[in-house]
Design a protein around this motif. Structure first.
Motif, PDB file in Angstrom:
ATOM      1  N   SER A  35       0.708  -1.270  -0.112  1.00 15.09           N
ATOM      2  CA  SER A  35       0.095  -0.244   0.039  1.00 15.09           C
ATOM      3  C   SER A  35       0.858   1.175  -0.153  1.00 15.09           C
ATOM      4  CB  SER A  35      -0.825  -0.139   1.180  1.00 15.09           C
ATOM      5  OG  SER A  35      -1.832  -1.211   1.058  1.00 15.09           O
ATOM      6  N   LEU A  36       1.909   1.427   0.747  1.00 19.62           N
ATOM      7  CA  LEU A  36       2.947   2.595   0.842  1.00 19.62           C
ATOM      8  C   LEU A  36       3.887   2.287  -0.080  1.00 19.62           C
ATOM      9  CD1 LEU A  36       2.778   2.886   4.634  1.00 19.62           C
ATOM     10  CD2 LEU A  36       1.534   4.058   3.086  1.00 19.62           C
ATOM     11  N   THR A  37       4.547   1.174  -0.546  1.00 16.83           N
ATOM     12  CA  THR A  37       5.581   1.365  -1.501  1.00 16.83           C
ATOM     13  C   THR A  37       5.030   1.683  -2.934  1.00 16.83           C
ATOM     14  OG1 THR A  37       5.151  -0.992  -2.315  1.00 16.83           O
ATOM     15  CG2 THR A  37       6.761  -0.630  -0.651  1.00 16.83           C
ATOM     16  N   SER A  38       3.738   1.287  -3.068  1.00 13.28           N
ATOM     17  CA  SER A  38       2.842   2.116  -4.370  1.00 13.28           C
ATOM     18  C   SER A  38       2.244   3.326  -4.226  1.00 13.28           C
ATOM     19  CB  SER A  38       1.994   1.080  -4.757  1.00 13.28           C
ATOM     20  OG  SER A  38       0.970   0.646  -3.918  1.00 13.28           O
ATOM     21  N   LEU A  39       2.399   3.774  -3.180  1.00 10.52           N
ATOM     22  CA  LEU A  39       1.501   4.958  -2.767  1.00 10.52           C
ATOM     23  C   LEU A  39       1.279   5.981  -3.844  1.00 10.52           C
ATOM     24  CD1 LEU A  39      -0.108   7.109  -0.649  1.00 10.52           C
ATOM     25  CD2 LEU A  39       2.261   7.720   0.007  1.00 10.52           C
ATOM     26  N   LEU A  40       0.547   6.540  -4.783  1.00 10.45           N
ATOM     27  CA  LEU A  40       0.508   7.470  -5.615  1.00 10.45           C
ATOM     28  C   LEU A  40       1.428   7.150  -6.660  1.00 10.45           C
ATOM     29  CD1 LEU A  40       0.486  10.863  -3.399  1.00 10.45           C
ATOM     30  CD2 LEU A  40      -1.403   9.958  -4.504  1.00 10.45           C
ATOM     31  N   TYR A  41       1.354   5.910  -7.205  1.00 11.45           N
ATOM     32  CA  TYR A  41       2.249   5.532  -8.087  1.00 11.45           C
ATOM     33  C   TYR A  41       1.857   5.958  -9.420  1.00 11.45           C
ATOM     34  CZ  TYR A  41      -1.002   2.143 -10.025  1.00 11.45           C
ATOM     35  OH  TYR A  41      -2.153   1.542 -10.523  1.00 11.45           O
ATOM     36  N   SER A  42       0.824   6.383  -9.933  1.00 11.24           N
ATOM     37  CA  SER A  42       0.408   6.877 -11.026  1.00 11.24           C
ATOM     38  C   SER A  42       1.137   8.311 -11.118  1.00 11.24           C
ATOM     39  CB  SER A  42      -0.955   6.880 -11.391  1.00 11.24           C
ATOM     40  OG  SER A  42      -1.662   7.826 -10.443  1.00 11.24           O
ATOM     41  N   GLN A  43       1.213   8.872  -9.939  1.00 10.84           N
ATOM     42  CA  GLN A  43       1.671  10.300 -10.290  1.00 10.84           C
ATOM     43  C   GLN A  43       3.315  10.437 -10.091  1.00 10.84           C
ATOM     44  OE1 GLN A  43      -0.276  13.020  -7.468  1.00 10.84           O
ATOM     45  NE2 GLN A  43      -2.087  11.724  -7.579  1.00 10.84           N
ATOM     46  N   ARG A  44       4.191   9.140  -9.699  1.00 13.19           N
ATOM     47  CA  ARG A  44       5.545   9.289  -9.258  1.00 13.19           C
ATOM     48  C   ARG A  44       6.369   8.517 -10.185  1.00 13.19           C
ATOM     49  NH1 ARG A  44       5.335   5.568  -4.132  1.00 13.19           N
ATOM     50  NH2 ARG A  44       7.625   5.692  -4.424  1.00 13.19           N
TER      51      ARG A  44
END
Length: 497
Positions: A324-333
């Motif tokens: 959940s946190l390793t992929s947090l906001l992945y589309s913006q990162r």
């Protein structure tokens, strides 16, 4: 087993006795045009969202996070027979549920404090993902055990409510020593009842802290959980994990996913399997939804084949965590990190030499990418033999973008990168044969193409039950049609083991 095959043009299909080459006339267009020597290396797309982001994503940033010590020693986290409250599967499941519910509360806007499960191994990938949180302005509040976080009272910190106690409605009761499936049932009931997972071993301890039982999973089966909670679960993904594990429960609970065990007993099919249930759930999932995890004690095709035929990619990640946190906001990162490639214009084709290519497979395995893959990736001999490394180049950017950027930055000059298995593990010749195969092949090929083109990944490795079949060729063509920057496909013939 996964049998590696190698080759040299757009598509190579190698069996024990022959090698077939399929060429695309477009692949060399423009490479020899005058004054255009950089065309090949300049052929990549800018970072943009063109619909390739399909994995669950935590879209709300917490302000802080607790670093939860989920196990005293890594080796004890999934063990039975432990009596200490900070050991064994009982404690592991409690910590995973606590983290999943806390992170879900952040996503729902009712909390500003997340939970990170401490990495005892000290892996670089998790350090980088933690640092990424800090870089986003999300600061660690401190390190505490799961027992402390579940029971203690904490005052606010920097204006942020950091106490978790009181956030949960109660507990879901398990008896994993006598009913292994009760832990799987509880992994689903946890999000339904907003309750942490507590085993009979520790029941009195949590009741002393004011927790009350909201659901009794002690005698429940996975099939019963499906009957009760189907309408409370998201069909955008599924988690398949063995009964005697806690990994991925945080991710499942946060995203309200159903959790399924294939074997009813750990590591063996002797006590029966949930095969019929798996088929039903796969048909219920939305098309092309990812299936996370793995099963143990059975041939991998026993479940991957079913997942593939139903039109879903299997994401091997049973020993990784914190997604959940390793992929947090992945589309913006997403960053424009590019694979290093060599321009074929400058190869000396007049050399009278024989060539061999070395290829390291299993790059679809996310926990390998997160854990000890670096031991192979950084081997000194890799440059000498010009190793090609298969990595999850379309999955890792969504699950752990910091680690994906890290791997590309460490690519050795004489080594190549190959996208491994096309966005998860599935068999291209039977993918979605139980559904709208043509449509779903197009979907997976197009979203794969977007990831590959934006990171200049020009090689693709795929798996088939029969690489020489017409169905396999249909899939190969779908990848070619979706990506005119594709240099080659390495076709792997599956061999059961």
């Amino acid at each position: 087993m996964k049998t590696t095959i190698c080759g040299a043009a757009l598509l190579l299909s190698l069996t024990m006795a022959s090698c077939e080459v399929y060429e695309s006339p477009e692949i060399n267009q423009g490479l020899n045009e005058e004054n255009n020597t950089s065309l090949y290396t300049d052929a990549y797309d800018p970072i943009s969202n063109v619909g390739q982001y399909y994995m669950p994503e935590m879209k709300v940033k917490p302000k802080k996070y607790w670093n939860c010590v989920e196990v005293v020693t890594v080796g004890s986290r999934n063990e039975l027979g432990q009596t200490e409250k900070v050991r064994g599967l009982q404690y592991h499941l409690m910590c995973q549920s606590l983290a999943g519910l806390a992170n879900r509360a952040v996503e729902q806007g009712t909390s500003e404090i997340a939970v990170w499960l401490h990495d005892h191994g000290g892996s670089d990938s998790y350090k980088l993902s933690k640092q990424a949180l800090e870089d986003m302005g999300i600061h660690e509040q401190g390190m505490q055990s799961g027992l402390e976080l579940a029971r203690n009272d904490y005052g606010p910190s920097d204006g942020v409510t950091i106490q978790l106690k009181g956030m949960f409605d109660g507990y879901v009761l398990t008896d994993i020593e006598h009913n292994p499936e009760s832990g799987v049932v509880a992994s689903v009931a946890s999000h339904v009842y907003n309750s942490i997972i507590v085993d009979v071993r520790d029941k009195e301890y949590y009741e002393e802290a004011g927790y009350t039982m909201k659901y009794d999973a002690r005698s429940k089966t996975t099939a019963q959980a499906w009957a009760e909670f189907k309408d409370k679960c998201s069909n955008k993904a599924l988690v398949i994990m063995p009964v005697q594990t806690g990994e991925l429960r945080e991710f499942a609970i946060k995203n309200e996913l159903f959790v399924l065990n294939l074997n009813k007993r750990q590591g063996t099919s002797i006590a029966g399997q949930n095969t019929a249930l798996l088929k039903e759930i796969l048909a219920w999932l939305e098309p092309n939804a990812p299936v996370y995890g793995w099963e143990q004690g059975v041939s991998e095709d026993a479940f991957v084949d079913l997942v593939s035929k139903s039109g879903h990619p299997m994401i091997p990640c049973d020993w990784s965590y914190n997604h959940s946190l390793t992929s947090l906001l992945y589309s913006q990162r997403q960053k424009s990190t590019l694979v290093r490639v060599k321009n074929p214009q400058f190869l000396d084709y007049t050399k009278k030499k024989n060539f061999v290519s070395f290829f390291l497979s299993d790059g679809d395995n996310i926990q390998w990418m997160m854990n000890d893959f670096k031991d192979f990736y950084n081997a000194a001999e890799s440059e000498e033999v010009r190793m090609t490394y298969g990595i999850a180049a379309s999955v890792l950017p969504m699950m752990a973008p910091a680690q994906f950027d890290n791997l590309l930055s460490q690519q050795k000059p004489n080594c190549s990168i190959l996208e491994m298995l096309g966005g998860g593990y599935y068999y291209v010749d039977n993918y979605s044969e139980n559904g709208d195969r043509a449509k779903n092949l197009k979907v997976v090929a197009e979203r794969l193409s977007a990831h590959m083109r934006q990171h200049r990944v020009k090689l693709l490795g795929v798996m088939a039950m029969n690489v020489k079949s017409e169905a396999a060729k249909e899939a190969f063509q779908a990848y070619v049609d979706a990506n005119d920057q594709l240099e080659g496909i390495v076709a792997l013939q599956y061999s059961p083991y």
